[in-house]
Design a protein around this motif. Structure first.
Motif, PDB file in Angstrom:
ATOM      1  N   CYS A  51       5.902  -7.184   1.044  1.00 24.53           N
ATOM      2  CA  CYS A  51       6.583  -8.423   1.426  1.00 24.53           C
ATOM      3  C   CYS A  51       6.172  -9.554   0.480  1.00 24.53           C
ATOM      4  CB  CYS A  51       6.197  -8.818   2.843  1.00 24.53           C
ATOM      5  SG  CYS A  51       6.557  -7.526   4.024  1.00 24.53           S
ATOM      6  N   TYR A  52       7.124 -10.409   0.136  1.00 20.36           N
ATOM      7  CA  TYR A  52       6.817 -11.580  -0.697  1.00 20.36           C
ATOM      8  C   TYR A  52       7.539 -12.798  -0.121  1.00 20.36           C
ATOM      9  CZ  TYR A  52       4.549  -8.313  -3.710  1.00 20.36           C
ATOM     10  OH  TYR A  52       3.681  -7.345  -4.165  1.00 20.36           O
ATOM     11  N   ALA A 112       1.892  -2.641  -6.388  1.00 18.75           N
ATOM     12  CA  ALA A 112       3.187  -3.335  -6.438  1.00 18.75           C
ATOM     13  C   ALA A 112       3.107  -4.573  -7.329  1.00 18.75           C
ATOM     14  CB  ALA A 112       3.623  -3.726  -5.032  1.00 18.75           C
ATOM     15  N   GLU A 137      -0.096 -17.353   8.829  1.00 15.33           N
ATOM     16  CA  GLU A 137       0.340 -16.045   8.355  1.00 15.33           C
ATOM     17  C   GLU A 137      -0.725 -15.459   7.444  1.00 15.33           C
ATOM     18  OE1 GLU A 137       4.444 -14.549   7.666  1.00 15.33           O
ATOM     19  OE2 GLU A 137       4.048 -15.420   5.704  1.00 15.33           O
ATOM     20  N   SER A 138      -0.963 -14.143   7.609  1.00 17.35           N
ATOM     21  CA  SER A 138      -1.848 -13.425   6.684  1.00 17.35           C
ATOM     22  C   SER A 138      -0.984 -12.612   5.738  1.00 17.35           C
ATOM     23  CB  SER A 138      -2.734 -12.461   7.465  1.00 17.35           C
ATOM     24  OG  SER A 138      -3.899 -13.089   7.840  1.00 17.35           O
ATOM     25  N   ILE A 159      -2.561 -17.845  -3.376  1.00 18.48           N
ATOM     26  CA  ILE A 159      -1.135 -17.496  -3.357  1.00 18.48           C
ATOM     27  C   ILE A 159      -0.499 -17.810  -1.998  1.00 18.48           C
ATOM     28  CG2 ILE A 159      -1.500 -15.058  -2.718  1.00 18.48           C
ATOM     29  CD1 ILE A 159       1.129 -16.425  -5.212  1.00 18.48           C
ATOM     30  N   THR A 194       7.206 -15.361  -5.636  1.00 22.65           N
ATOM     31  CA  THR A 194       6.122 -15.565  -6.609  1.00 22.65           C
ATOM     32  C   THR A 194       5.020 -14.565  -6.289  1.00 22.65           C
ATOM     33  OG1 THR A 194       6.712 -17.884  -6.689  1.00 22.65           O
ATOM     34  CG2 THR A 194       4.574 -17.279  -7.637  1.00 22.65           C
TER      35      THR A 194
HETATM   36  C1  LIG Z   1       4.423 -11.752   5.156  1.00 19.57           C
HETATM   37  C2  LIG Z   1       3.798 -11.537   3.796  1.00 19.57           C
HETATM   38  C3  LIG Z   1       4.098 -12.392   2.752  1.00 19.57           C
HETATM   39  C4  LIG Z   1       3.508 -12.212   1.496  1.00 19.57           C
HETATM   40  N1  LIG Z   1       3.801 -13.066   0.490  1.00 19.57           N
HETATM   41  C5  LIG Z   1       3.236 -12.897  -0.735  1.00 19.57           C
HETATM   42  C6  LIG Z   1       3.538 -13.774  -1.814  1.00 19.57           C
HETATM   43  O1  LIG Z   1       4.300 -14.739  -1.680  1.00 19.57           O
HETATM   44  N2  LIG Z   1       2.955 -13.523  -3.025  1.00 19.57           N
HETATM   45  C7  LIG Z   1       2.082 -12.485  -3.201  1.00 19.57           C
HETATM   46  O2  LIG Z   1       1.593 -12.306  -4.325  1.00 19.57           O
HETATM   47  N3  LIG Z   1       1.772 -11.647  -2.183  1.00 19.57           N
HETATM   48  C8  LIG Z   1       2.342 -11.810  -0.976  1.00 19.57           C
HETATM   49  N4  LIG Z   1       2.061 -10.936   0.040  1.00 19.57           N
HETATM   50  C9  LIG Z   1       1.152  -9.806  -0.233  1.00 19.57           C
HETATM   51  C10 LIG Z   1       1.961  -8.649  -0.828  1.00 19.57           C
HETATM   52  O3  LIG Z   1       2.837  -8.128   0.137  1.00 19.57           O
HETATM   53  C11 LIG Z   1       1.057  -7.478  -1.274  1.00 19.57           C
HETATM   54  O4  LIG Z   1       0.189  -7.141  -0.231  1.00 19.57           O
HETATM   55  C12 LIG Z   1       0.259  -7.837  -2.528  1.00 19.57           C
HETATM   56  O5  LIG Z   1       1.133  -8.099  -3.617  1.00 19.57           O
HETATM   57  C13 LIG Z   1      -0.679  -6.691  -2.911  1.00 19.57           C
HETATM   58  O6  LIG Z   1       0.076  -5.530  -3.039  1.00 19.57           O
HETATM   59  P1  LIG Z   1      -0.250  -4.454  -4.175  1.00 19.57           P
HETATM   60  O7  LIG Z   1       0.606  -3.257  -3.943  1.00 19.57           O
HETATM   61  O8  LIG Z   1      -0.228  -5.086  -5.513  1.00 19.57           O
HETATM   62  O9  LIG Z   1      -1.761  -4.140  -3.867  1.00 19.57           O
HETATM   63  P2  LIG Z   1      -2.333  -2.831  -3.149  1.00 19.57           P
HETATM   64  O10 LIG Z   1      -2.092  -1.647  -3.997  1.00 19.57           O
HETATM   65  O11 LIG Z   1      -1.850  -2.823  -1.755  1.00 19.57           O
HETATM   66  O12 LIG Z   1      -3.883  -3.159  -3.215  1.00 19.57           O
HETATM   67  C14 LIG Z   1      -4.407  -4.340  -2.643  1.00 19.57           C
HETATM   68  C15 LIG Z   1      -5.820  -4.562  -3.168  1.00 19.57           C
HETATM   69  O13 LIG Z   1      -6.645  -3.465  -2.755  1.00 19.57           O
HETATM   70  C16 LIG Z   1      -7.324  -2.939  -3.902  1.00 19.57           C
HETATM   71  N5  LIG Z   1      -7.511  -1.499  -3.678  1.00 19.57           N
HETATM   72  C17 LIG Z   1      -6.791  -0.466  -4.179  1.00 19.57           C
HETATM   73  N6  LIG Z   1      -7.275   0.705  -3.704  1.00 19.57           N
HETATM   74  C18 LIG Z   1      -8.311   0.391  -2.884  1.00 19.57           C
HETATM   75  C19 LIG Z   1      -9.224   1.136  -2.102  1.00 19.57           C
HETATM   76  N7  LIG Z   1      -9.169   2.468  -2.051  1.00 19.57           N
HETATM   77  N8  LIG Z   1     -10.166   0.458  -1.382  1.00 19.57           N
HETATM   78  C20 LIG Z   1     -10.245  -0.883  -1.414  1.00 19.57           C
HETATM   79  N9  LIG Z   1      -9.422  -1.657  -2.145  1.00 19.57           N
HETATM   80  C21 LIG Z   1      -8.466  -1.028  -2.860  1.00 19.57           C
HETATM   81  C22 LIG Z   1      -6.438  -3.246  -5.074  1.00 19.57           C
HETATM   82  O14 LIG Z   1      -7.182  -3.289  -6.269  1.00 19.57           O
HETATM   83  C23 LIG Z   1      -5.930  -4.618  -4.689  1.00 19.57           C
HETATM   84  O15 LIG Z   1      -6.865  -5.608  -5.054  1.00 19.57           O
HETATM   85  C24 LIG Z   1       2.630 -11.120   1.295  1.00 19.57           C
HETATM   86  C25 LIG Z   1       2.351 -10.255   2.361  1.00 19.57           C
HETATM   87  C26 LIG Z   1       2.922 -10.453   3.587  1.00 19.57           C
HETATM   88  C27 LIG Z   1       2.604  -9.503   4.713  1.00 19.57           C
END
Ligand SMILES: Cc1cc2nc3c(=O)[nH]c(=O)nc-3n(C[C@H](O)[C@H](O)[C@H](O)COP(=O)(O)OP(=O)(O)OC[C@H]3O[C@@H](n4cnc5c(N)ncnc54)[C@H](O)[C@@H]3O)c2cc1C
Length: 410
Positions: A111-112, A144, A303-304, A184, A126
């Motif tokens: 989600c973003y 992602a 919101e988290s 963020i 963003t």
């Molecule tokens: C309602 C909502 C709104 C959001 N809005 C935004 C927004 O506006 N902008 C934004 O940037 N994001 C936003 N997010 C967050 C976004 O959805 C993602 O969660 C975020 O981009 C991270 O996703 P990712 O797939 O890159 O990271 P992931 O792959 O999910 O990893 C998250 C973190 O965990 C670490 N990690 C990986 N493997 C492990 C492991 N085995 N153990 C521990 N840690 C680990 C990664 O290095 C990383 O630092 C929002 C989320 C929600 C729920």
């Protein structure tokens, strides 16, 4: 066809093939050996029965000096207008991640928040690049966010659901709004503030925005422009680790973190609506802190940002709060695990993750449907009506708690 015409046609065909070959070569070079994006028009129906809609990336921009916060402008490929959304809502993207040239792609949902006020043509999100944690050192960076930074380019296509979410500005109210943003977590606030300044002349708005330093300071020019143009908008920026070149009074207003003492000293007496979004430590300090200060629950909205920042788990009305006398048995069939639910977790998703059971998830608030799992047997309940429709025989782990022993497909 005459001989010269035939020769010309053959030459044109050869030239086209060579051009395609060179193009593919460049593409592969650009993506460092990753298999190609499948987000093509063939792979993406414009809209589907499941609510996914195809979008083309029309523009991009970095919002901070460190270039870790990248905005993407998305326009629907069907050319139809976009539905209005409530400032503060988010998009749910489905991304097909290349795993290897031989393996099928892995679909993930993230989600973003929409980071601009509504308009009929495009959405803006963003995305903050999520680095790997410092320890242990072998963990990968966020999948992602890395993909959206490193692979997705202007012209590519993405799939999204319609905007959703409950963390929205109260548009009917003229009560002063106070936005508390960490990192963020500022994205939904940008949407709310932009909308309110345009549509609610005279409403008092205050943004307290905490970042590490100038390198991470996003939307700087935009927010400073708002503060200059609108006397009703008060901007307070905090750096917790200012750089040597960062100038207090020019780049930022205070050193440290947003805290209740600062809010007490700055905000005028009277009612305020608080909107909070930021990293776990900030949420854990500020949300209960506002309650302790005497702010009524109805005026605290927060919101988290999911797994990456969900250290603070808000209490959910209707969740089983106390430990159960006799634990319920939750069987995860595919994972081959049976675990006792004693009522300490807020939902089945947290419970599964705490026990190391891998389940897909997205919004963690019952909106995106990513954690939908078949409910083989048993009964669950939901703390609130879910935005995503839950088909019969399924359950949304992120907002469900068990009422009986369960067998889940996950
Ligand atoms: C309602 C909502 C709104 C959001 N809005 C935004 C927004 O506006 N902008 C934004 O940037 N994001 C936003 N997010 C967050 C976004 O959805 C993602 O969660 C975020 O981009 C991270 O996703 P990712 O797939 O890159 O990271 P992931 O792959 O999910 O990893 C998250 C973190 O965990 C670490 N990690 C990986 N493997 C492990 C492991 N085995 N153990 C521990 N840690 C680990 C990664 O290095 C990383 O630092 C929002 C989320 C929600 C729920």
């Amino acid at each position: 066809m005459t001989a010269p015409l035939l020769l010309a046609a053959i030459s044109a065909a050869i030239l086209l093939q060579v051009a395609i070959g060179i193009g593919v070569g460049f593409w592969r070079l650009r993506h460092k050996g990753l298999p190609p994006l499948t987000l093509t028009s063939e792979a993406l129906p414009t809209t589907t029965g499941t609510g996914w809609r195809a979008f083309r990336v029309e523009g991009e921009a970095f919002e901070d000096q460190a270039r870790t916060q990248r905005s993407l402008i998305l326009q629907p490929t069907d050319g139809m207008p976009l539905p209005d959304f409530a400032p503060g809502q988010y998009l749910t993207l489905s991304i097909d991640l290349p795993v290897s040239p031989t393996e099928p792609k892995r679909m993930i949902v993230r989600c973003y928040s929409l980071s601009d006020q509504p308009n009929a043509q495009s959405y803006r999100i963003t995305v903050k690049r999520m680095p790997a944690p410092a320890t242990p050192s072998d963990l990968p960076p966020g999948v992602a966010s890395s993909f959206l930074h490193d692979v997705v380019q202007v012209g590519d296509r993405l799939r999204s659901k319609a905007p959703a979410g409950q963390f929205v500005l109260d548009r009917e109210s003229d009560v002063p709004a106070v936005f508390l943003a960490g990192g963020i977590g500022v994205t939904p606030m940008i949407s709310m503030i932009s909308w309110s300044l345009t549509h609610q002349a005279g409403r008092r708005l205050s943004l307290f925005y905490g970042v590490r330093n100038r390198a991470d300071h996003a939307f700087k020019a935009l927010l400073e422009g708002f503060a200059q143009a609108y006397p009703t908008f008060a901007l307070t920026v905090l750096y917790n680790a200012p750089g040597r070149a960062d100038v207090e009074g020019q780049d930022f207003h205070h050193t440290g973190f947003i805290d209740i003492a600062l809010l007490k000293s700055v905000l005028p007496h009277g009612q305020h609506q608080f909107y909070v979004c930021g990293p776990p430590a900030m949420m854990a300090a500020l949300v209960p802190g506002l309650t302790d200060w005497g702010v009524p629950t109805r005026d605290i909205h927060f919101e988290s940002f999911g797994p990456a920042s969900s250290g603070y788990v808000p209490p959910v009305a209707g969740a089983v709060a106390a430990s159960l006398h006799k634990p319920l048995t939750i069987q995860f069939r595919r994972s081959g695990r049976s675990v006792g639910w004693n009522g300490e977790d807020v939902n089945l998703l947290d419970f599964a993750e705490r026990h190391g059971i891998l389940v897909e998830s997205g919004c963690r608030s019952g909106s995106c449907g990513a954690c939908e799992t078949r409910l083989v047997s048993g009964e669950v309940r939901y703390a609130k009506k879910t935005d995503a429709e839950v088909p019969a025989g399924a359950c949304l782990l992120c907002v469900a708690t068990p009422v009986s022993n369960l067998v889940l497909e996950a």
